[in-house]
Design a protein around this motif. Structure first.
Motif, PDB file in Angstrom:
ATOM      1  N   ALA A 120      10.588  12.419 -39.566  1.00  0.00           N
ATOM      2  CA  ALA A 120       9.963  11.540 -38.561  1.00  0.00           C
ATOM      3  C   ALA A 120       8.440  11.645 -38.602  1.00  0.00           C
ATOM      4  O   ALA A 120       7.878  12.583 -39.179  1.00  0.00           O
ATOM      5  N   LYS A 121       7.773  10.694 -37.975  1.00  0.00           N
ATOM      6  CA  LYS A 121       6.316  10.800 -37.792  1.00  0.00           C
ATOM      7  C   LYS A 121       6.022  12.000 -36.897  1.00  0.00           C
ATOM      8  O   LYS A 121       6.796  12.316 -36.000  1.00  0.00           O
ATOM      9  N   LYS A 122       4.893  12.643 -37.128  1.00  0.00           N
ATOM     10  CA  LYS A 122       4.587  13.867 -36.372  1.00  0.00           C
ATOM     11  C   LYS A 122       4.234  13.588 -34.912  1.00  0.00           C
ATOM     12  O   LYS A 122       4.269  14.488 -34.085  1.00  0.00           O
ATOM     13  N   ASP A 123       3.907  12.342 -34.602  1.00  0.00           N
ATOM     14  CA  ASP A 123       3.649  12.001 -33.196  1.00  0.00           C
ATOM     15  C   ASP A 123       4.850  11.302 -32.552  1.00  0.00           C
ATOM     16  O   ASP A 123       4.714  10.642 -31.522  1.00  0.00           O
ATOM     17  N   VAL A 124       6.033  11.469 -33.151  1.00  0.00           N
ATOM     18  CA  VAL A 124       7.244  10.840 -32.621  1.00  0.00           C
ATOM     19  C   VAL A 124       7.469  11.260 -31.171  1.00  0.00           C
ATOM     20  O   VAL A 124       7.228  12.398 -30.788  1.00  0.00           O
ATOM     21  N   LYS A 125       7.897  10.304 -30.348  1.00  0.00           N
ATOM     22  CA  LYS A 125       8.248  10.578 -28.960  1.00  0.00           C
ATOM     23  C   LYS A 125       9.776  10.688 -28.881  1.00  0.00           C
ATOM     24  O   LYS A 125      10.482   9.728 -29.198  1.00  0.00           O
ATOM     25  N   VAL A 126      10.256  11.858 -28.449  1.00  0.00           N
ATOM     26  CA  VAL A 126      11.695  12.134 -28.459  1.00  0.00           C
ATOM     27  C   VAL A 126      12.209  12.226 -27.028  1.00  0.00           C
ATOM     28  O   VAL A 126      11.718  13.036 -26.235  1.00  0.00           O
ATOM     29  N   LEU A 127      13.185  11.398 -26.713  1.00  0.00           N
ATOM     30  CA  LEU A 127      13.847  11.424 -25.408  1.00  0.00           C
ATOM     31  C   LEU A 127      15.305  11.821 -25.604  1.00  0.00           C
ATOM     32  O   LEU A 127      16.053  11.123 -26.293  1.00  0.00           O
ATOM     33  N   VAL A 128      15.704  12.938 -25.007  1.00  0.00           N
ATOM     34  CA  VAL A 128      17.097  13.379 -25.079  1.00  0.00           C
ATOM     35  C   VAL A 128      17.835  12.878 -23.843  1.00  0.00           C
ATOM     36  O   VAL A 128      17.442  13.173 -22.709  1.00  0.00           O
ATOM     37  N   VAL A 129      18.882  12.107 -24.097  1.00  0.00           N
ATOM     38  CA  VAL A 129      19.722  11.553 -23.037  1.00  0.00           C
ATOM     39  C   VAL A 129      21.060  12.304 -22.978  1.00  0.00           C
ATOM     40  O   VAL A 129      21.607  12.538 -21.908  1.00  0.00           O
ATOM     41  N   GLY A 130      21.573  12.693 -24.148  1.00  0.00           N
ATOM     42  CA  GLY A 130      22.882  13.351 -24.228  1.00  0.00           C
ATOM     43  C   GLY A 130      22.884  14.698 -23.526  1.00  0.00           C
ATOM     44  O   GLY A 130      21.987  15.509 -23.725  1.00  0.00           O
ATOM     45  N   ASN A 131      23.894  14.935 -22.716  1.00  0.00           N
ATOM     46  CA  ASN A 131      23.962  16.159 -21.907  1.00  0.00           C
ATOM     47  C   ASN A 131      24.563  17.356 -22.652  1.00  0.00           C
ATOM     48  O   ASN A 131      25.360  17.163 -23.556  1.00  0.00           O
ATOM     49  N   PRO A 132      24.203  18.593 -22.247  1.00  0.00           N
ATOM     50  CA  PRO A 132      23.213  18.961 -21.229  1.00  0.00           C
ATOM     51  C   PRO A 132      21.788  18.688 -21.743  1.00  0.00           C
ATOM     52  O   PRO A 132      21.272  19.408 -22.604  1.00  0.00           O
ATOM     53  N   ALA A 133      21.182  17.607 -21.218  1.00  0.00           N
ATOM     54  CA  ALA A 133      19.982  17.022 -21.834  1.00  0.00           C
ATOM     55  C   ALA A 133      18.805  17.988 -21.900  1.00  0.00           C
ATOM     56  O   ALA A 133      18.117  18.073 -22.924  1.00  0.00           O
ATOM     57  N   ASN A 134      18.546  18.736 -20.809  1.00  0.00           N
ATOM     58  CA  ASN A 134      17.372  19.611 -20.792  1.00  0.00           C
ATOM     59  C   ASN A 134      17.441  20.641 -21.917  1.00  0.00           C
ATOM     60  O   ASN A 134      16.485  20.830 -22.673  1.00  0.00           O
ATOM     61  N   THR A 135      18.583  21.309 -22.005  1.00  0.00           N
ATOM     62  CA  THR A 135      18.714  22.374 -23.000  1.00  0.00           C
ATOM     63  C   THR A 135      18.876  21.800 -24.405  1.00  0.00           C
ATOM     64  O   THR A 135      18.386  22.390 -25.377  1.00  0.00           O
ATOM     65  N   ASN A 136      19.500  20.649 -24.527  1.00  0.00           N
ATOM     66  CA  ASN A 136      19.552  19.984 -25.840  1.00  0.00           C
ATOM     67  C   ASN A 136      18.138  19.668 -26.339  1.00  0.00           C
ATOM     68  O   ASN A 136      17.845  19.803 -27.533  1.00  0.00           O
ATOM     69  N   ALA A 137      17.253  19.247 -25.441  1.00  0.00           N
ATOM     70  CA  ALA A 137      15.862  18.955 -25.829  1.00  0.00           C
ATOM     71  C   ALA A 137      15.158  20.228 -26.288  1.00  0.00           C
ATOM     72  O   ALA A 137      14.386  20.217 -27.256  1.00  0.00           O
ATOM     73  N   LEU A 138      15.420  21.328 -25.595  1.00  0.00           N
ATOM     74  CA  LEU A 138      14.823  22.615 -25.972  1.00  0.00           C
ATOM     75  C   LEU A 138      15.272  23.026 -27.371  1.00  0.00           C
ATOM     76  O   LEU A 138      14.455  23.458 -28.200  1.00  0.00           O
ATOM     77  N   VAL A 139      16.566  22.892 -27.641  1.00  0.00           N
ATOM     78  CA  VAL A 139      17.116  23.247 -28.954  1.00  0.00           C
ATOM     79  C   VAL A 139      16.515  22.356 -30.040  1.00  0.00           C
ATOM     80  O   VAL A 139      16.098  22.829 -31.101  1.00  0.00           O
ATOM     81  N   CYS A 140      16.452  21.069 -29.756  1.00  0.00           N
ATOM     82  CA  CYS A 140      15.912  20.109 -30.722  1.00  0.00           C
ATOM     83  C   CYS A 140      14.473  20.464 -31.095  1.00  0.00           C
ATOM     84  O   CYS A 140      14.098  20.494 -32.277  1.00  0.00           O
ATOM     85  N   SER A 141      13.670  20.781 -30.100  1.00  0.00           N
ATOM     86  CA  SER A 141      12.277  21.177 -30.324  1.00  0.00           C
ATOM     87  C   SER A 141      12.190  22.460 -31.140  1.00  0.00           C
ATOM     88  O   SER A 141      11.344  22.596 -32.030  1.00  0.00           O
ATOM     89  N   HIS A 142      13.077  23.396 -30.849  1.00  0.00           N
ATOM     90  CA  HIS A 142      13.110  24.686 -31.546  1.00  0.00           C
ATOM     91  C   HIS A 142      13.251  24.488 -33.060  1.00  0.00           C
ATOM     92  O   HIS A 142      12.675  25.248 -33.850  1.00  0.00           O
ATOM     93  N   TYR A 143      14.024  23.481 -33.451  1.00  0.00           N
ATOM     94  CA  TYR A 143      14.275  23.234 -34.877  1.00  0.00           C
ATOM     95  C   TYR A 143      13.317  22.197 -35.481  1.00  0.00           C
ATOM     96  O   TYR A 143      13.508  21.761 -36.615  1.00  0.00           O
ATOM     97  N   ALA A 144      12.303  21.815 -34.726  1.00  0.00           N
ATOM     98  CA  ALA A 144      11.292  20.876 -35.233  1.00  0.00           C
ATOM     99  C   ALA A 144       9.896  21.458 -34.977  1.00  0.00           C
ATOM    100  O   ALA A 144       9.106  20.876 -34.230  1.00  0.00           O
TER     101      ALA A 144
END
Length: 333
Positions: A120-144
Motif C-alpha cells: 500500500a501507499k505509506k500514507d494509506v488511511k486504514v479503517l477497521v470495521v470487522g470486530n473486535p475492531a479496536n484490537t484488530n486495528a492494533l494487530v494490523c498496525s503491529h504488522y505494518a
C-alpha cells in the motif's frame, strides 16, 4: 476530474460491503470529483459472489468508478491503495470464547497488515470495521511497521450515529442539530456513550443535551445501556447484524478523515492512545477527535467527571485484556 485513487474494501462479498461499495463509488466518501479504482478482496469460497458484486457495480453506471479489481490475493488487493476499509473479519460463533475469536482474527489482520506494509501507499488511511475492531486495528498496525500508527483507526462512528439519533428523537430535533456526542473506549458493550459535552439546537438556541433532556439519571443509565446494546437489539430484530447502518458509519468516518471536520465539531474514532484522559497508552481507544489536512488530533481539555472516569476505566481494562490476548498470539509467530 482528478487522477483516480485506489481504495480497497475487504469482505467485499458481504452484507456491509454491499451497501458500502455503492456509497464509495458514487462519491459520498472521497468527493464528487474524485475518480476511483475499487479493489475488492474476499476469501476464495466467496469468489463467485464477488463476481456478482462486480456485475452490479458495472450496472450502476457510476461516472466516478473507473475500474473494479476483484481478487482473493492480498498482494493485488492492497497494491498502491490510498484508503482501506477492512470489513472482513471472523465473526463470533455460538459458544466461541473471546480469546478464540481474537486468535482467529489475529491471523486475518496479520496477513492484511503485512500486505499493507508491503504494497500500500505509506500514507494509506486504514479503517477497521470487522470486530473486535479496536484490537484488530492494533494487530494490523503491529504488522505494518513502515506505516504510521496514526494511519490505523477502528470504527465507533456507528455507536456515535446511534447515540446522536437517539438524542435527536428524545428532544424532537433533526439529527443534524445534535453534535459532539462522544463514544469512549471499545466498540463493545463496555463502550461509554457520553452526552455530557453534546449540544442540541432547540429552535434557534443551542443547548447542552443535559439541559435539554433535564434527566441526569436517564443520560447516565438508560441512554448508556440502550446504545451499548443497540447492536444486539438489531440482531434480535433482523436476525443479522447491522449492515446498512455500519456501511453508512464507515462512509462517515472515512469522509471526515479525508475531508476534515468543521470547526467546533468533533467525531469519535478509535485511535492509538497517547495517554490522553488517563487512558493507557498503546491500545486502540475511541476518543473525540478533530480532523484537519487528513490528520486527526484528540480533543483535549474536556471535563471528565468521576462517573465518566469509572466508565473509561472499565472499557480500558477490557482493551488491555484483549491486547494481551492478541499479542500472546502474535508472539507465537
Amino acid at each position: 476530474m482528478s487522477e483516480p485513487i485506489r481504495v480497497v474494501v475487504t469482505g467485499a462479498a458481504g452484507q456491509i460491503a454491499y451497501s458500502l461499495l455503492y456509497m464509495i463509488a458514487k462519491g459520498d466518501v472521497f468527493g464528487a470529483d474524485q475518480t476511483l479504482i475499487l479493489h475488492l478482496l474476499d476469501i476464495v469460497p466467496m469468489a463467485g459472489v464477488l463476481e456478482g458484486v462486480v456485475m452490479e457495480l458495472a450496472d450502476c453506471a457510476l461516472p466516478l468508478l473507473r475500474q473494479v479489481v476483484p481478487t482473493t490475493d492480498p498482494a493485488v488487493a492492497f497494491k498502491d491503495v490510498s484508503a482501506a476499509f477492512l470489513v472482513g473479519a471472523m465473526p463470533r460463533k455460538e459458544g466461541m470464547e473471546r480469546k478464540d475469536l481474537l486468535a482467529s482474527n489475529v491471523t486475518i489482520f496479520k496477513a492484511q497488515g503485512e500486505a499493507l506494509d508491503k504494497y500500500a501507499k505509506k500514507d494509506v488511511k486504514v479503517l477497521v470495521v470487522g470486530n473486535p475492531a479496536n484490537t484488530n486495528a492494533l494487530v494490523c498496525s503491529h504488522y505494518a511497521p513502515s506505516i504510521p500508527r496514526e494511519n490505523f483507526t477502528a470504527m465507533t462512528r456507528l455507536d456515535q450515529n446511534r447515540a446522536r439519533a437517539h438524542i435527536a428523537v428524545k428532544v424532537n430535533v433533526p439529527v443534524d442539530d445534535v453534535k459532539n456526542v462522544i463514544i469512549w473506549g471499545n466498540h463493545s458493550a463496555t463502550q461509554f456513550p457520553d452526552a455530557k459535552h453534546a449540544t442540541a439546537k432547540i429552535g434557534l438556541v443551542e443547548k447542552s443535551v443535559y439541559d435539554a433532556i433535564n434527566n441526569q439519571s436517564y443520560l447516565e443509565e438508560d441512554f448508556v445501556s440502550i446504545i451499548q446494546k443497540r447492536g444486539a437489539a438489531v440482531i434480535a430484530a433482523r436476525k443479522m447484524s447491522s449492515a446498512m447502518s455500519a456501511a453508512k458509519a464507515a462512509s462517515d468516518h472515512m469522509k471526515d478523515w479525508w475531508n476534515g471536520t468543521s470547526p467546533g465539531n468533533f467525531v469519535s474514532m478509535a485511535v492509538v492512545s497517547d495517554g490522553s484522559y488517563g487512558v493507557p497508552k498503546d491500545i486502540v481507544f475511541s476518543f473525540p477527535v478533530e480532523i484537519k489536512n487528513k490528520e486527526w488530533t484528540i480533543v483535549q481539555g474536556l471535563d471528565v467527571d468521576e462517573f465518566a472516569r469509572s466508565k473509561l476505566e472499565v472499557t480500558s481494562q477490557e482493551l488491555l485484556e484483549e491486547k494481551e490476548e492478541a499479542m500472546a498470539v502474535c508472539s507465537q509467530d
